[in-house]
Scaffold this motif. Structure first.
Motif, PDB file in Angstrom:
ATOM      1  N   SER A 190       0.821  -1.225   0.000  1.00 62.36           N
ATOM      2  CA  SER A 190       0.000   0.000   0.000  1.00 62.36           C
ATOM      3  C   SER A 190       0.848   1.265   0.000  1.00 62.36           C
ATOM      4  O   SER A 190       0.306   2.370  -0.026  1.00 62.36           O
ATOM      5  CB  SER A 190      -0.915   0.006   1.231  1.00 62.36           C
ATOM      6  N   TYR A 191       2.172   1.102   0.019  1.00 57.43           N
ATOM      7  CA  TYR A 191       3.062   2.265   0.067  1.00 57.43           C
ATOM      8  C   TYR A 191       3.093   2.969  -1.279  1.00 57.43           C
ATOM      9  O   TYR A 191       3.297   2.352  -2.322  1.00 57.43           O
ATOM     10  CB  TYR A 191       4.470   1.817   0.451  1.00 57.43           C
ATOM     11  N   SER A 192       2.897   4.265  -1.243  1.00 54.47           N
ATOM     12  CA  SER A 192       2.982   5.081  -2.447  1.00 54.47           C
ATOM     13  C   SER A 192       3.889   6.268  -2.154  1.00 54.47           C
ATOM     14  O   SER A 192       3.590   7.091  -1.288  1.00 54.47           O
ATOM     15  CB  SER A 192       1.584   5.571  -2.862  1.00 54.47           C
ATOM     16  N   TRP A 193       5.000   6.330  -2.849  1.00 56.29           N
ATOM     17  CA  TRP A 193       5.948   7.415  -2.640  1.00 56.29           C
ATOM     18  C   TRP A 193       5.327   8.744  -3.019  1.00 56.29           C
ATOM     19  O   TRP A 193       4.763   8.902  -4.100  1.00 56.29           O
ATOM     20  CB  TRP A 193       7.199   7.159  -3.463  1.00 56.29           C
ATOM     21  N   GLN A 194       5.406   9.701  -2.105  1.00 58.74           N
ATOM     22  CA  GLN A 194       4.913  11.046  -2.366  1.00 58.74           C
ATOM     23  C   GLN A 194       6.071  11.884  -2.902  1.00 58.74           C
ATOM     24  O   GLN A 194       7.064  12.112  -2.217  1.00 58.74           O
ATOM     25  CB  GLN A 194       4.353  11.663  -1.087  1.00 58.74           C
ATOM     26  N   GLU A 195       5.943  12.322  -4.133  1.00 56.67           N
ATOM     27  CA  GLU A 195       7.035  13.018  -4.804  1.00 56.67           C
ATOM     28  C   GLU A 195       7.519  14.215  -3.993  1.00 56.67           C
ATOM     29  O   GLU A 195       6.726  14.998  -3.473  1.00 56.67           O
ATOM     30  CB  GLU A 195       6.600  13.470  -6.191  1.00 56.67           C
ATOM     31  N   SER A 196       8.823  14.344  -3.888  1.00 54.57           N
ATOM     32  CA  SER A 196       9.419  15.453  -3.158  1.00 54.57           C
ATOM     33  C   SER A 196      10.822  15.681  -3.691  1.00 54.57           C
ATOM     34  O   SER A 196      11.330  14.899  -4.498  1.00 54.57           O
ATOM     35  CB  SER A 196       9.469  15.154  -1.651  1.00 54.57           C
ATOM     36  N   ALA A 197      11.445  16.754  -3.236  1.00 57.33           N
ATOM     37  CA  ALA A 197      12.790  17.071  -3.693  1.00 57.33           C
ATOM     38  C   ALA A 197      13.770  16.010  -3.206  1.00 57.33           C
ATOM     39  O   ALA A 197      13.564  15.387  -2.163  1.00 57.33           O
ATOM     40  CB  ALA A 197      13.198  18.444  -3.168  1.00 57.33           C
ATOM     41  N   PRO A 198      14.846  15.793  -3.947  1.00 55.66           N
ATOM     42  CA  PRO A 198      15.887  14.865  -3.487  1.00 55.66           C
ATOM     43  C   PRO A 198      16.423  15.297  -2.122  1.00 55.66           C
ATOM     44  O   PRO A 198      16.436  16.488  -1.788  1.00 55.66           O
ATOM     45  CB  PRO A 198      16.970  14.985  -4.570  1.00 55.66           C
TER      46      PRO A 198
END
Length: 249
Positions: A175-183
């Motif tokens: 169920s893990y979904s990476w939430q886009e963010s800066a490096p």
């Protein structure tokens, strides 16, 4: 140090680099006993003991990566006053990464380096190997990955003990979904086995996109649990990297 969450399997040398280790799905702090022994005298290894296994088996395991990382950040925050580094294997790599994001968001000092082992870089969609349905699929996936823990799967009583943690961990990954963010402004080293059935080398290399700092990729002969066969080489890599980064407990 919170003894509920962390285990030491040897003495903590004064002024030695500190390394916090995050186990794989279904794994426990004891997975890092060999690495702790190999680093004896060269690092202060703290292995994370997740709820729901071994001496914490009566506690409910976390069923989401975000909830687990939130709790880990709270527990680790008091340790960040002195320099430190993270090592995570498989699911542990995801938790090390997400815990780092939370620590940075709260203004805590960042780890000197993230060592991300046996896991591809995160993406907005769960990986196909994380989306498992039912205990049979989970058990089959664990068998496919190999490792010394496979003998547990052949003992019905032991299997009953480890299944709740495995079920929760794979549910969390699915169920893990990476939430886009800066490096992250944190150096990273990715480690992977060249015949890992679920982590292609290219996916491990993609961690470079998630850091603005130095990045290294180390490919070892072996599958998903290549650590079991390369403890000496990996401990040497960790020791050299920790010393170079100046991480001291």
């Amino acid at each position: 140090m919170n003894s509920t969450w962390f285990r030491r399997f040897g003495p903590a040398p004064e002024s030695a680099p500190r390394l916090v280790c995050f186990p794989h799905a279904g794994g426990a702090a004891s997975a890092f006993v060999p690495l702790s022994r190999a680093l004896a005298g060269r690092a202060d290894v703290l292995a994370v003991q997740y709820p729901g296994r071994q001496d914490r088996r009566l506690e409910s395991p976390f069923e989401s990566i975000t909830g687990h990382a939130d709790a880990l950040a709270r527990e680790i925050r008091p340790l960040t006053a002195a320099p430190y580094a993270f090592f995570g294997h498989s699911m542990g790599a995801v938790l090390a990464y997400e815990t780092t994001r939370r620590l940075l968001a709260s203004g805590s000092p960042a780890p000197g380096r993230l060592f991300l082992s046996g896991r591809g870089a995160p993406s907005p969609r769960p990986g196909v190997h994380d989306r498992l349905h039912g205990d049979d699929a989970v058990i089959a996936a664990v068998r496919r990955l190999g490792g010394t823990g496979n003998a547990v799967l052949d003992d019905p009583e032991l299997l009953d003990m480890v299944l709740p943690a495995l079920r929760a961990d794979y549910g969390a990954l699915g169920s893990y979904s990476w939430q886009e963010s800066a490096p992250l402004p944190v150096p990273m080293t990715a480690l992977v086995g060249d015949t890992d059935p679920v982590v292609p080398v290219a996916r491990a290399a993609a961690w470079e996109e998630h850091t603005t700092g130095d990045f290294g990729l180390r490919v070892f002969p072996g599958g998903h649990f290549f650590l079991d066969d390369h403890t000496a080489a990996i401990s040497a890599l960790l020791s050299a990297s920790l010393s170079a980064s100046g991480a001291r407990a």
